[in-house]
Design an enzyme around this catalytic site. Structure first.
Site, mmCIF file in Angstrom:
data_model
loop_
_atom_site.group_PDB
_atom_site.id
_atom_site.type_symbol
_atom_site.label_atom_id
_atom_site.label_comp_id
_atom_site.label_asym_id
_atom_site.label_seq_id
_atom_site.Cartn_x
_atom_site.Cartn_y
_atom_site.Cartn_z
ATOM 1 N N ASP A 15 0.832 -1.211 0.000
ATOM 2 C CA ASP A 15 0.000 0.000 0.000
ATOM 3 C C ASP A 15 0.865 1.259 0.000
ATOM 4 O O ASP A 15 1.960 1.264 0.559
ATOM 5 C CB ASP A 15 -0.929 -0.027 1.231
ATOM 6 C CG ASP A 15 -2.106 0.915 1.079
ATOM 7 O OD1 ASP A 15 -2.287 1.491 -0.015
ATOM 8 O OD2 ASP A 15 -2.840 1.092 2.057
ATOM 9 N N HIS A 32 3.119 2.923 -8.840
ATOM 10 C CA HIS A 32 3.027 1.479 -9.077
ATOM 11 C C HIS A 32 4.309 0.964 -9.738
ATOM 12 O O HIS A 32 4.814 -0.096 -9.399
ATOM 13 C CB HIS A 32 1.813 1.157 -9.955
ATOM 14 C CG HIS A 32 0.504 1.579 -9.350
ATOM 15 N ND1 HIS A 32 0.179 1.308 -8.041
ATOM 16 C CD2 HIS A 32 -0.562 2.259 -9.856
ATOM 17 C CE1 HIS A 32 -1.032 1.794 -7.766
ATOM 18 N NE2 HIS A 32 -1.501 2.387 -8.857
ATOM 19 N N LEU A 126 11.097 -20.575 -3.658
ATOM 20 C CA LEU A 126 10.000 -19.734 -3.131
ATOM 21 C C LEU A 126 8.752 -19.823 -4.010
ATOM 22 O O LEU A 126 8.839 -19.755 -5.229
ATOM 23 C CB LEU A 126 10.491 -18.275 -3.098
ATOM 24 C CG LEU A 126 9.466 -17.211 -2.703
ATOM 25 C CD1 LEU A 126 9.192 -17.274 -1.200
ATOM 26 C CD2 LEU A 126 9.957 -15.817 -3.082
#
Ligand code: FPP
Length: 241
Positions: A15, A32, A126
């Site tokens: 955020d 972004h 991962l």
């Protein structure tokens, strides 16, 4: 007992991109774009620390209500990041996954995403899960629908439905619940993210905006996590015996 352990699963609500852009007098999409650098760094960090699952809230169901040009910019950015980053993810044995209502995405985005998921599907490092057009209530309602279908098809008695049976129908099935959930930018809400899975999660809310979130900030999150005692409803004595 697990105080000094690295969490197996970390989930992040990324955020503050818009506020970051505003600070510099830039269009929101620049926030972004810079957020993608933080994504890269977070993936690297988790790889280095041996975290097994990293789940990123990249686009919520509610984000469809944003201005059209921001949505288009985000879609372009997503495709661009997937295409550019997949070889590097693959080299680092990262397995890409996605959860959410992917069918609501433009076909080109679905196509690139599925290619990258397929390409990395045998990797053993991962597991990087992107939550896209995701909301927890949507996920839970979908899971209820599938549960009911099974119950009807297999003539299962309501009293045999338990948590295990139900969560097999969640999009996160097969992953451990996140031990740690981070939300950047100082907001302290879950915003419809992993509501079921967060039952015992630790929360960490740093003030730093997502595009500024670096490895040192992630390190602080782990330090904070280590300080907390996870009791799962038990007493301190039971945990430490
Ligand atoms: C929240 O900031 C962020 C988003 C809605 C999008 C997150 C997307 C990225 C970081 C880029 C693409 C991701 C990947 C995985 C390649 P906000 O816009 O709500 O910020 P604000 O609260 O300051 O307005």
């Amino acid at each position: 007992m697990d105080k000094f352990k690295i969490p197996r699963h970390i989930a992040i609500i990324m955020d503050g991109n818009g506020r970051w852009a505003k600070k510099f007098g830039l269009n929101r999409i620049h926030g972004h774009k810079n957020g993608v650098t933080s994504v890269r760094e977070a993936v690297e960090f988790c790889g280095e620390k041996g975290v097994e699952f990293l789940t990123l809230y990249a686009f919520s169901t509610e984000n469809w209500d944003r201005p059209r040009d921001e949505i288009n910019g985000l879609m372009e950015l997503l495709v661009d990041a997937i295409v550019k980053e997949t070889p590097n993810l693959h080299k680092n044995k990262v397995r890409l996954k996605a959860i959410g209502n992917l069918a609501s995405f433009p076909e080109n985005v679905q196509g690139k995403l599925n290619q990258a998921i397929e390409f990395t599907s045998n990797n053993t490092g991962l597991v990087l899960t992107l939550a896209l057009a995701y909301s927890s209530r949507w996920e839970i309602v979908e899971a209820v629908k599938r549960t009911v279908e099974k119950v009807v098809a297999e003539n299962i008695k309501p009293e045999s439905i338990n948590e295990n049976f139900f969560e097999q129908n969640l999009t996160t099935f097969g992953m451990p619940d996140p031990e740690l959930i981070i939300r950047t930018s100082g907001e302290q809400r879950l915003s419809n993210f992993l509501l079921w899975q967060a039952a015992y999660s630790e929360f960490y809310f740093p003030a730093v905006l997502w595009p500024d979130f670096r490895k040192k900030d992630f390190e602080h999150a782990l330090d904070e996590y280590r300080k907390r005692e996870r009791r799962f409803g038990k007493t301190s004595e039971q945990i430490n015996q």
